[in-house]
Structure formats: C-alpha cells, structure tokens
Scaffold this motif. Structure first.
Motif, PDB file in Angstrom:
ATOM      1  N   UNK A 116      52.916  23.509  22.884  1.00  0.00           N
ATOM      2  CA  UNK A 116      54.353  23.509  23.164  1.00  0.00           C
ATOM      3  C   UNK A 116      54.842  22.071  23.349  1.00  0.00           C
ATOM      4  N   UNK A 117      54.089  21.295  24.157  1.00  0.00           N
ATOM      5  CA  UNK A 117      54.510  19.902  24.417  1.00  0.00           C
ATOM      6  C   UNK A 117      54.449  19.087  23.135  1.00  0.00           C
ATOM      7  N   UNK A 118      53.484  19.414  22.301  1.00  0.00           N
ATOM      8  CA  UNK A 118      53.341  18.677  21.050  1.00  0.00           C
ATOM      9  C   UNK A 118      54.589  18.851  20.181  1.00  0.00           C
ATOM     10  N   UNK A 119      55.034  20.093  20.047  1.00  0.00           N
ATOM     11  CA  UNK A 119      56.204  20.335  19.190  1.00  0.00           C
ATOM     12  C   UNK A 119      57.481  19.851  19.881  1.00  0.00           C
ATOM     13  N   UNK A 120      57.592  20.014  21.179  1.00  0.00           N
ATOM     14  CA  UNK A 120      58.772  19.536  21.918  1.00  0.00           C
ATOM     15  C   UNK A 120      58.848  17.998  21.874  1.00  0.00           C
ATOM     16  N   UNK A 121      57.667  17.372  21.925  1.00  0.00           N
ATOM     17  CA  UNK A 121      57.607  15.904  21.876  1.00  0.00           C
ATOM     18  C   UNK A 121      58.195  15.414  20.548  1.00  0.00           C
ATOM     19  N   UNK A 126      63.150  18.331  26.233  1.00  0.00           N
ATOM     20  CA  UNK A 126      62.539  18.247  27.560  1.00  0.00           C
ATOM     21  C   UNK A 126      62.773  19.558  28.316  1.00  0.00           C
ATOM     22  N   UNK A 127      61.698  20.215  28.740  1.00  0.00           N
ATOM     23  CA  UNK A 127      61.860  21.475  29.470  1.00  0.00           C
ATOM     24  C   UNK A 127      62.580  21.272  30.805  1.00  0.00           C
ATOM     25  N   UNK A 128      63.045  22.347  31.343  1.00  0.00           N
ATOM     26  CA  UNK A 128      63.774  22.322  32.609  1.00  0.00           C
ATOM     27  C   UNK A 128      62.904  21.746  33.735  1.00  0.00           C
ATOM     28  N   UNK A 129      63.540  21.053  34.652  1.00  0.00           N
ATOM     29  CA  UNK A 129      62.885  20.484  35.837  1.00  0.00           C
ATOM     30  C   UNK A 129      61.851  19.393  35.517  1.00  0.00           C
ATOM     31  N   UNK A 134      57.742  12.309  33.136  1.00  0.00           N
ATOM     32  CA  UNK A 134      56.782  13.335  33.524  1.00  0.00           C
ATOM     33  C   UNK A 134      56.264  14.069  32.284  1.00  0.00           C
ATOM     34  N   UNK A 135      57.226  14.399  31.399  1.00  0.00           N
ATOM     35  CA  UNK A 135      56.847  15.124  30.180  1.00  0.00           C
ATOM     36  C   UNK A 135      55.802  14.335  29.397  1.00  0.00           C
ATOM     37  N   UNK A 141      48.107  13.496  29.013  1.00  0.00           N
ATOM     38  CA  UNK A 141      46.899  13.917  29.723  1.00  0.00           C
ATOM     39  C   UNK A 141      46.244  15.146  29.102  1.00  0.00           C
ATOM     40  N   UNK A 142      47.010  15.923  28.338  1.00  0.00           N
ATOM     41  CA  UNK A 142      46.379  17.127  27.750  1.00  0.00           C
ATOM     42  C   UNK A 142      46.334  17.074  26.223  1.00  0.00           C
ATOM     43  N   UNK A 143      46.798  15.963  25.665  1.00  0.00           N
ATOM     44  CA  UNK A 143      46.851  15.844  24.207  1.00  0.00           C
ATOM     45  C   UNK A 143      45.438  15.737  23.620  1.00  0.00           C
TER      46      UNK A 143
END
Lengths: 183, 475
Positions: A116-121, A126-129, A134-135, A141-143
């Motif tokens: 999810x972060x990969x495609x959003x990146x 940027x997700x809520x909150x 941070x994103x 850290x998880x890539x």
C-alpha cells in the motif's frame, strides 16, 4: 484518505476465491476500476495492453491493487494514470521478483502495508493521521527494496572484509618492500 | 643472486644499477643471501615520493608542521571512505572540538583493520613488513610501497641534518642494516628513490657467513655511507671488533641509552642518529644534532599530541604523557588519534639546530633485553619473537629468563585453543622444541596461558636472572 490500516486490511482481504488467475483479463479488470472511479468507459485506461502478462504472481499483484482501488469507500483521491501505469509496469515486476509468492502480500500484514505504501508513495498520497515524514520513514523501514539494498551493501562489506583478511594473510607470507631501517 | 634484471621487485631497476649491485651480491665475501627484496617503486610510487619530498622540504623550510587545525582536512578526506573514521566521528562536533574524537589504539589495528582500511583503496599493492617486535603484540600493519618509499627522503633528511650528503649513484652504497639474529632474512638491493644507490641488510651473526673474516671484508668492500640497525646489533658489532667508520650510525627499534650512544660514537667515530619509527606509522622523529636527548618530529603530515594517562586530555609542554598521532601517508592505515603506547613530552618553538618542528623527548622507550645461554652466548629476543609470532594461535606473549637455564613463556591464546587441551598440548610441544633449541642444551621453558590480552603495550622480554646476578655482583 483513511488510515493506513484500512488499506492494508483491504490487501489482506483480497477476494482471490472470486478470481481465476489463469484466465483473468488484466485489461478488463483495470477498465472496470477506472470506469468506476472516473466513469471513462469507452477506451482502455492504459496506453498498452497488460493481458500479455503470464506470470501468475505478477497477475495476482494486479488483482490486489485493482481490488484496493476499486473499493468505493476507500476515499482514495484521483491520481495521474500515467504515473500509475509506470508503477504497474516498472515497480510491480520488481516487487514480484523480490517477493515472488503473491500470497505473502496477502498473509503478512507488514508486506500488505508495504504494498500500500509503495503505491501511495508513487502516487504521492498520504493516509489519514500521518505526516509526509512519518509516511516516508515508515515506508523506508519496511521497503523490501531498501532491505535488499542494505543486505546487499552488508554483503559487499563482508566480502571486502573477507578479501582484506585474505590479502593480509597472503601478503604476510610474501616478501615486503625494502627499507633502510627497521622498527 | 640472479644476474637477471629484477624488475618485478624493483620496477625502475636499470642495467647499470644491476651491474653495480652484482659487485656486492657476487662478492666472495658476501653473506649467504637468503632473500630477494626490491623497493617495489614504479613510476606512480616514484612520483608520489618525489612530491612528498618536495612538500617535506618546503614544510621544514617554513616550519609548517601539522596542528589541530591543519589536520582536519586529512580527517575529512577519510570520513566517508573509512567505516572506522565514520563511526569514531559520528555525532560529535569534531571540527570544533578535536579532543572529542575517541582514540584509536593497537587493538583497533588487530580487530578492526577491515573497517579502518578505506573502501576505495586498491588492495593489490599491499605489503606487510614484519616488525622486529619488543612488545609481544604483533600487528600486521599493511602498507604501500609508496609510503615505504617515503622512508628514503625522511631518513636522508635526518642524516643531512648531521652534515651527510647521500650519494645518489649506483656506485654508492647508502646504507647497510646490521642485525644480530640466529635467523633472519639477508638481502641486497638498489633503491630507485636514491638514484639506484645500493642497500643491504646483513646478519652479523656467524651463521650468516661462509668465513668469519668475510663480514669485515664485505663491509669494507660495500663501503656504506651509514649503518642502520638497532642498539643491540651495534653493541654486538662493537663487541665483535668490527672496524668500519661510517659517516653516521642510524639507530632505531630500541631505546638508545645516552651511555651507549656515547660509546658507539666513540667506537665508530661518527655521529649517532637516534630514530623513532613505528611499523604502523613509519618514521616519526630523529634526534636533534644539538641536543640528542630531544627528537624533532620528522614528517610534515603527522599531528602529534601528548595525552595524559589519567584524564585522556592533551598535556601542555613540559608534561609527560602518551604520544598520540593523527595523519600519515599509509593509505591502508589512516591514523585518527592513534595511541602509540610510547610516552614522552613535547616542546614547541625554535631550535638552534635549525629544524623548528616540535621536539619529543621519549621516556623509557623500548629497552633492549638480552637472554644468555648457559655456555655464555647471547640470544637475541627477536629470534624468540620470530618463533612465537609465526604461530597464529598466539596473540600476545612475554618471555622471561628466570634462571641460568630456565625461561617462563606467558601467552595469551586464541579462545578455541584454550578450550581444547589436546590441540594446545601439541602446539606447546612444538613451540617448546623450537625455544629449547634456541636457548641451548639443558634449557627448560615453562608455559603459562593466562597472559592478559588487554590491548596495552606490554614488555615482551624480561631477564630477571641477569638483574638478580647483577644485584648479587654489586652487593
């Protein structure tokens, strides 16, 4: 946008039981997604057909993302189709190479979040909150690609260290260079 | 020795140099050569050293020695290439506060050498010169021929300060290094950085010669400008009655006491230059022609600090502390506040001798210790070191002669060996055979394996039997 956990859950809950990976048409799938999102139903959303993809694991990744973006309640805003097409054709095959079994993305929560972060990146979402910092920090850290890069660097450093020790041993046995005095 | 031009070992060797070299290597008086060693100086190394020499002379002329501020660019150049530098400098404002940089020590050279060696350096030209060893802790100090080549201008500078002009000609022999060991390498070569002038390392021990008179004849034939070696070798040469008047004696590796310096100077009728040099750094200082107790910092690319043992802070002039070095030109061991383990004081300011680089006065350096066989022959501790150092399970050692025929050998061993009695027993037996052969018939060697491995410079050789006998003689 909703919180990241909502999207991760979507990935984890991809309804693969409804899909026959061997016969599914990716072009038709993406047509449905963009028809739903934009109401553009007359032409294919992408400049090139994706139906030639035969790798079932890569096809599965398309299915996961299509499911994520097809969700009416996801509150994912509009994004440039060209950027997304590039992601599908360049980044996705690499992810598939690093994590070859597609079920990993739908059974491991961290991998689901990574996808999810990969495609959003790529789409600059940027997700809520979350702040941008941070994103990015969490994504790094998880890539898997970053992890592989670090592992690769560590491996190279270890290989060099091994080579240095080998050379030290070898040079110790070889003759030295002449000098006028000794210490 | 081969008559073939040896361009593998001495890449710039010329035919006429080789012909001159053969005059001493093929001489009927020559020692039994057992090694072939060249200077390994190619075009690239030659240019490096000539540029270094130019900078050295300019710096000496203008008294431009390294300071806390000028050495910063050296540190910066390694910050991103040496992982060790990166770790040591991480998170500290070192440019503003040099003293915040943690020290580097001998342990780091042993255990972190792969981190110290910069990532971008080519390993192919690495060479290792074995150290003569008086501290019992072998350090494999990798070096580059170009950095070893810099010994030539540095040594030449030191002898020129005593009025000696090195003759850069293949017909000349600049130096002969004297050793006195049961076993050591013996070779002759030409130094490209000295215009092909000859150099030989010889062993004055009778083992090394076909006839006892050959040594004297060889020295006369080779006619070296200077003799290099350690005080032990020079003292032995005096005892052997060698007659030769070099232009200077160049003493290194062990502490040269004022009494021995005076005796050597009188015997060889020449100045005696005391030299402070470490395998891991190269030449550091040479004795002042006016005040031999003081040694001028020699190279222009080393920053010297004297550090308090108690506080770790730099000490002002007039206080004795540990000598700590930053800089240098060894591409494999860039030094970052390297604790040498040697102690002394530092003095700044002008000197009547004309070299205004800082002066060091070394405190209790590496005193020579000799062992004695029951038949009265002496044993050079370097021969002991050679036996112990070649065994990779031994990390550090100390050998003490406790009686006329008894020695104690204290060792710190590799952990896996400590846990395996049978392997250690086998190794011990082999070492024992070699040491008792060296110490002579009827000698006994006891082993202890609890010698500490704490990274400190420890005295490697003690002769408590000799001290006891001297005390008894006096009383």
């Amino acid at each position: 946008m909703l919180e990241i956990r909502y999207y991760s859950k979507q990935v984890l809950n991809t309804p693969f039981h409804q899909v026959d990976l061997a016969s599914v048409s990716l072009d038709a799938l993406w047509f449905d997604v963009f028809f739903l999102r934009l109401g553009q139903g007359k032409t294919s959303p992408f400049p090139k057909s994706l139906d030639s993809i035969s790798n079932l694991h890569l096809k599965a990744l398309h299915v996961i993302l299509a499911n994520l973006l097809y969700d009416k309640d996801s509150q994912i805003p509009e994004f440039p189709k060209e950027t997304f097409f590039n992601y599908l054709t360049n980044t996705l095959p690499k992810l598939c190479e690093i994590v070859p079994d597609y079920t990993t993305w739908t059974t491991d929560a961290e991998r689901a979040e990574e996808l999810v972060r990969s495609v959003f990146h790529t789409l600059n979402l940027t997700p809520k909150n979350e702040t941008k910092e941070y994103f990015n920090d969490r994504y790094r850290s998880i890539d898997s690609r970053e992890r592989i890069r670090i592992l690769d660097e560590t491996k190279k450093a270890q290989e060099r260290a091994k080579e240095i020790l080998r050379q030290l041993k070898q040079k110790e046995e070889e003759e030295a260079a002449s000098k006028y005095n000794r210490e | 020795m081969s008559k073939v031009l040896d361009r593998n070992r001495t890449p710039l060797m010329k035919e006429e140099w080789n012909l001159e070299l053969e005059k001493i290597t093929e001489s009927p008086y020559a020692p039994m050569w057992n090694a072939k060693i060249g200077d390994r100086i190619g075009e690239e190394e030659f240019l490096f050293v000539t540029s270094f020499q130019k900078d050295l002379l300019y710096a000496k002329e203008h008294s431009l020695y390294q300071t806390k501020d000028t050495i910063l660019s050296f540190i910066e150049s390694y910050q991103n290439t040496s992982d060790f530098f990166k770790k040591q400098l991480q998170g500290i404002p070192w440019k503003q506060n040099f003293e915040l940089i943690p020290f580097m020590n001998r342990d780091d050279l042993q255990s972190k050498i792969t981190e110290i060696i910069p990532r971008d350096v080519n390993l192919n030209k690495m060479v290792i010169n074995p150290t003569s060893g008086t501290t019992g802790k072998p350090i494999l100090a990798p070096n580059h021929p170009k950095a070893i080549g810099c010994y030539v201008p540095l040594i030449e500078y030191s002898v020129e300060r005593f009025g000696i002009r090195p003759r850069h000609s293949p017909k000349s022999t600049f130096a002969i290094q004297l050793c006195y060991q049961e076993n050591t390498i013996v070779y002759a070569t030409c130094h490209s950085l000295a215009g092909g002038s000859k150099f030989a390392k010889i062993n004055i021990h009778p083992n090394s010669w076909k006839k006892p008179s050959d040594l004297q004849n060889f020295l006369t034939l080779s006619f070296p400008q200077i003799l290099t070696g350690d005080p032990y070798a020079f003292e032995t040469a005096m005892q052997m009655g060698i007659h030769y008047k070099p232009e200077a004696i160049h003493s290194t590796a062990l502490e040269l006491t004022p009494a021995l310096r005076t005796r050597l100077s009188k015997y060889f009728q020449c100045p005696v230059i005391n030299f402070y040099s470490l395998n891991e750094t190269g030449p550091i200082a040479y004795s002042c022609p006016n005040e031999p107790e003081w040694m001028h910092l020699l190279p222009h690319d080393l920053y010297v600090e004297v550090i308090s043992n108690e506080t770790g802070n730099p000490l002002p002039t007039g206080n004795v502390g540990e000598i700590v070095l930053t800089g240098g030109r060894n591409p494999y061991i860039p030094l970052l506040r390297y604790q040498t383990g040697d102690h002394g004081e530092i003095q700044y300011g002008k000197c009547v001798c004309g070299d205004h680089f800082p002066r060091l006065r070394l405190l209790s350096g590496r005193k020579p210790v000799y062992f004695q066989k029951q038949n009265g022959e002496t044993v050079n501790p370097i021969d002991v070191a050679r036996i112990l150092r070649k065994n990779p399970i031994i990390y550090q050692f100390q050998v003490e002669q406790t009686n006329a025929n008894e020695w104690v050998c204290r060792l710190s061993l590799e952990e896996t060996i400590l846990g395996n009695e049978s392997i250690w027993e086998k190794e011990k037996k082999a070492i024992q055979v070699e040491l008792t052969t060296l110490f002579g018939e009827g000698s006994i060697v006891h082993f202890h394996t609890d010698f500490p491995l704490d990274g400190k410079k420890q005295i490697a050789f003690l002769n408590s039997y000799q001290t006891k006998t001297e005390f008894e003689d006096k009383s």
